[in-house]
Design a protein around this motif. Structure first.
Motif, mmCIF file in Angstrom:
data_model
loop_
_atom_site.group_PDB
_atom_site.id
_atom_site.type_symbol
_atom_site.label_atom_id
_atom_site.label_comp_id
_atom_site.label_asym_id
_atom_site.label_seq_id
_atom_site.Cartn_x
_atom_site.Cartn_y
_atom_site.Cartn_z
ATOM 1 N N LEU A 18 0.834 -1.197 0.000
ATOM 2 C CA LEU A 18 0.000 0.000 0.000
ATOM 3 C C LEU A 18 0.874 1.255 0.000
ATOM 4 O O LEU A 18 0.584 2.227 -0.715
ATOM 5 C CB LEU A 18 -0.922 0.002 1.219
ATOM 6 N N ILE A 87 -3.325 -1.197 8.512
ATOM 7 C CA ILE A 87 -3.610 -2.105 7.398
ATOM 8 C C ILE A 87 -3.922 -3.478 7.975
ATOM 9 O O ILE A 87 -3.080 -4.108 8.622
ATOM 10 C CB ILE A 87 -2.431 -2.180 6.409
ATOM 11 N N ASP A 89 -5.376 -7.387 7.385
ATOM 12 C CA ASP A 89 -5.584 -8.477 6.428
ATOM 13 C C ASP A 89 -7.006 -9.007 6.607
ATOM 14 O O ASP A 89 -7.325 -9.640 7.611
ATOM 15 C CB ASP A 89 -4.544 -9.570 6.691
ATOM 16 N N ALA A 113 -7.561 0.247 7.061
ATOM 17 C CA ALA A 113 -7.549 -0.126 5.644
ATOM 18 C C ALA A 113 -7.758 -1.638 5.596
ATOM 19 O O ALA A 113 -6.851 -2.405 5.897
ATOM 20 C CB ALA A 113 -6.228 0.266 4.998
ATOM 21 N N ASN A 115 -7.553 -4.550 4.028
ATOM 22 C CA ASN A 115 -6.822 -4.951 2.823
ATOM 23 C C ASN A 115 -7.050 -6.427 2.463
ATOM 24 O O ASN A 115 -7.574 -7.193 3.258
ATOM 25 C CB ASN A 115 -5.324 -4.683 3.051
ATOM 26 N N THR A 143 -9.780 -2.257 0.800
ATOM 27 C CA THR A 143 -8.728 -2.006 -0.188
ATOM 28 C C THR A 143 -8.188 -3.318 -0.744
ATOM 29 O O THR A 143 -8.315 -4.368 -0.133
ATOM 30 C CB THR A 143 -7.532 -1.229 0.424
ATOM 31 N N ALA A 145 -4.503 -3.505 -2.019
ATOM 32 C CA ALA A 145 -3.320 -2.662 -2.201
ATOM 33 C C ALA A 145 -2.536 -3.010 -3.456
ATOM 34 O O ALA A 145 -2.067 -2.128 -4.168
ATOM 35 C CB ALA A 145 -2.420 -2.756 -0.972
ATOM 36 N N LYS A 151 -7.351 2.992 -2.562
ATOM 37 C CA LYS A 151 -6.375 3.950 -2.025
ATOM 38 C C LYS A 151 -6.907 5.388 -2.098
ATOM 39 O O LYS A 151 -6.650 6.190 -1.198
ATOM 40 C CB LYS A 151 -5.035 3.826 -2.739
#
Length: 736
Positions: A18, A87, A89, A113, A115, A143, A145, A151
């Motif tokens: 990211l 961030i 997972d 985020a 991700n 997101t 990434a 983003k």
């Protein structure tokens, strides 16, 4: 307007991907002040806003168990970023939210985020981001990434709807909660570290036995710190007696309980077929198989070398031609003298020899980036743990070896720093002392030069063998150290295997260029400086006048003996037009020139050092020129190539002979395949470069181990090189 945003998250959560997607080329890498942990920063421009992004080290926790966790925590406290982008997972939501909860307990303004939404979807996982945001009270932006998805929405949220800070309070059960009720008023009333941390958070750190916070507390207010520790001891004793546990475990259990309660409210749904094997699991059944896994690993490694040498051959040749053309240009247009010698021998032949391997280095780094970004290197670490245990090391040591150049092309400095993840001091010390045996990017030009000169038809096989030798030597040395100087039991190994991912072109380009540029910068700065210094040492003080006159007399005598007509043709005709007698005379004069150049080189400061070492070094097949190069290699291993280039350039007196260094070595009577193999073995094992030695000292806390690595490694390297050379010579392996 400038905004500072910290990117944080668990390892393998896509944090750096990211960061690269947001910053692209607008990033730079350094170190945090006072420590050797890497600091990555970049800029993202959005509607007139200058967003200053800081990529924090990947951590699972904010409790100071490792230096990375301390660095991440101190940055948040001291720099006070406007937003912490965590961030997460999405395919491992519960585990990743543990760090999120800690940020919130600390009172940090958090934006999640979410991700790897594509990976979660492929695993049959559906996440309601809006509900998660509502329950946690922080923004949550889905997101992907590696594809750049989300983003823009993430940045818009950070700028236009920044999260509000405010410490999260969780119930940790009756015992811990009562201790907190007792400790928090004491902390607030005594203004105990409250200028940096929330009072409840400080109390939690005391209960979690956070060493850094306790040290800060003792320095700030020893009396109050002791009162808090008494409360902690009382609670710990009670929990151990009643629950057979300890405060850190109870706190962690309740954090996960809080996360579970959030997720179970319709945030996460799984597909009906929960028993199915995911794609990564299916691949791992083969790739990490006890028998097939190591074979696949060796095949991948050999394929990497085959790819590197096959496709880098042409661009390496182009660069050799380019530097040959520059050399000819300098020979033609520069007047004879010291400046010409410095530019040609010191810079072009010295640094040019190192820069000539840039394509090979770039291809190697690209291959390694593919293995890293795909998730395969984590599987290598997992498989190697079984082997490492035999040699008294830890599975986490594997990544330190790989970073140092276990697959070739790394660097021992970050490899030594990577040992911080090892909790056992003995395993950590054994690892940081043996990672310099790996084939770092600095050694690659030496290997590439010798392999090209003497093993041109089996380059990939030779590099594969060199890798196996470096690993075998490192592991055997580690076993020796763990059995003698660093005795102790091995600790358990647990690691996360990230899902396989298809690397993105942008990510590969950034990772490859970052590492290649570091190599180019080193060649243009450190190697250039050392090359000029060694050129000076190989040039001065110069032959005394009596010796110069002696060589002049030899030339004059030859010309006098030759017929006048033959001597005159030397100045008047080109090489092809010279009569046979004139050609013979010219060869004799060139032989005197070579003799004088070699005498001048031997008489120089560097030549005297190399000659003084020759009675010992000849046992390993090294002549005085090679000795000069190896002494320079103590500073940086690339210098071995640049110094050999300078030494053989200074010894060359015919400007028409501009063969590549590999061709020069192959044609030299002082070299043979067994000499090259001896030098390869010595280069693998001898003392780490000076920067690595300094890093070993900093990480071990004493110069003792830095000096040990220099002396022990060099003695070991010389012993092995001597064994190889003497055995090879006895078997008659001396031909070119």
């Amino acid at each position: 307007m400038e905004i500072t945003v910290a990117l944080s998250g668990n390892p393998n959560s896509g944090k750096t991907t990211l960061f690269n997607a947001l910053t692209g080329a607008r990033q730079h890498v350094g170190n945090y002040p006072g420590v050797t942990v890497e600091k990555r920063q970049g800029i993202y421009l959005y509607n007139g806003h200058h967003i200053h992004l800081v990529d924090l080290p990947g951590t699972y926790s904010l409790t100071a168990y490792s230096l990375e966790e301390v660095v991440a925590r101190d940055f948040l406290v001291d720099e006070k970023p406007a937003v912490v982008v965590d961030i997460v997972d999405a395919s491992n939501l519960e585990r990743n939210l543990y760090l999120t909860v800690q940020f919130m307990e600390m009172g940090q303004p958090v934006c999640i985020a979410l991700n790897m939404m594509d990976v979660a979807r492929d695993r049959g996982i559906t996440i309601d981001a809006a509900k998660l945001s509502k329950l946690l009270g922080v923004p949550v932006i889905p997101t992907v990434a590696r594809k750049g998805k989300g983003k823009k929405e993430l940045i818009e949220t950070v700028v236009n709807n920044p999260p509000q800070s405010g410490p999260l309070e969780i119930s940790y059960g009756n015992d811990i909660d009562r201790a907190l009720l007792e400790m928090v008023p004491e902390i607030k009333n005594g203004h105990f570290l409250t200028d940096r941390y929330p009072a409840r958070w400080t109390a939690l750190k005391y209960l979690e036995n956070d060493e850094q916070i306790r040290k800060l507390g003792k320095r700030s207010n020893p009396v109050l710190s002791e009162r808090l520790e008494r409360i902690v001891r009382r609670v710990a004793n009670h929990i151990e007696g009643t629950l057979d546990s300890y405060p850190e475990a109870i706190i962690a259990d309740h954090r996960y309980g809080f996360i579970k309660s959030i997720i179970s409210q319709g945030v996460l749904k799984r597909g009906d077929d929960r028993s199915r094997l995911y794609l990564s699991d299916k691949i791992d059944r083969v790739v990490t198989n006890r028998f097939l896994g190591p074979l696949i690993m060796l095949a991948v490694l050999f394929g990497l070398y085959q790819f590197t040498f096959t496709y880098s051959e042409a661009p390496v040749g182009w660069l050799e031609t380019l530097f040959g053309w520059i050399d000819d240009l300098a020979q033609t247009h520069l007047p004879d003298g010291l400046l010409k010698s410095l530019i040609i021998s010191g810079i072009i032949d010295g640094v040019g020899g190192v820069l000539g391997f840039v394509p090979l280095i770039m291809f190697m780094f690209c291959g390694i980036a593919i293995l890293e970004d795909s998730g395969y290197l984590a599987r290598v670490a997992f498989m190697m743990d079984r082997v490492f245990r035999i040699f008294g090391l830890h599975g986490s040591s594997v990544m330190a070896f790989i970073v140092s150049g276990g697959i070739a092309g790394g660097c021992a400095v970050p490899g030594v720093m990577a040992t911080r993840t090892l909790k056992s001091p003995r395993e950590r010390l054994a690892t940081l002392l043996t990672v310099p045996f790996m084939n770092c990017g600095a050694k690659l030009p030496v290997f590439a030069l010798l392999v090209a000169a003497f093993f041109a038809h089996r380059q990939a096989s030779m590099m594969f063998a060199i890798t196996l030798i470096s690993w075998g030597g490192a592991l055997l040395t580690a076993r020796l150290l763990r059995s003698t100087l660093i005795k102790g039991e091995s600790t358990p190994f647990v690691m996360e295997l990230p899902p396989y991912r298809l690397p993105t072109f942008k990510g590969l380009a950034i990772h490859t260029w970052e590492r290649t540029w570091q190599y180019i910068k080193k060649a243009g700065t450190i190697i250039l400086g050392i090359s000029i210094l060694l050129w000076a040492m190989m040039t001065f003080p110069g032959l005394p006048d009596s010796a110069v006159q002696s060589f002049e007399q030899k030339r004059a005598a030859l010309k006098e003996e030759a017929p006048t007509s033959i001597a005159a043709t030397l100045e008047q005709k080109t090489e092809d037009a010279l009569p046979r007698q004139a050609k013979a005379l010219k060869e004799e004069l060139l032989a005197i020139d070579r003799e004088e150049a070699e005498a001048a080189l031997r008489y120089s400061i560097a030549g005297r050092i190399g000659t003084a070492l020759e009675p010992i070094s000849r046992w390993a097949g090294f002549d005085w020129r090679t000795n000069i190069a190896l002494v320079g290699g103590f500073a940086a291993k690339e210098v071995v190539v640049s110094t050999l280039g300078t030494a053989y350039s200074l010894g060359e007196v015919d400007p028409e002979e501009t063969a590549a260094l590999s061709e020069t070595l192959a044609a030299s009577p002082a070299w043979s395949p067994v000499t090259a193999l001896s030098l390869i073995i010595f280069t693998i094992f001898y003392a780490p470069c000076f920067v690595t030695v300094v890093c070993i000292v900093r990480e071990s806390g004493t110069w003792k181990w830095g000096l040990f690595s220099m002396i022990f490694n060099t003695v070991l390297a010389f012993g092995l090189a001597t064994l190889v050379y003497q055995a090879g010579t006895a078997m008659g392996i001396v031909g070119g």
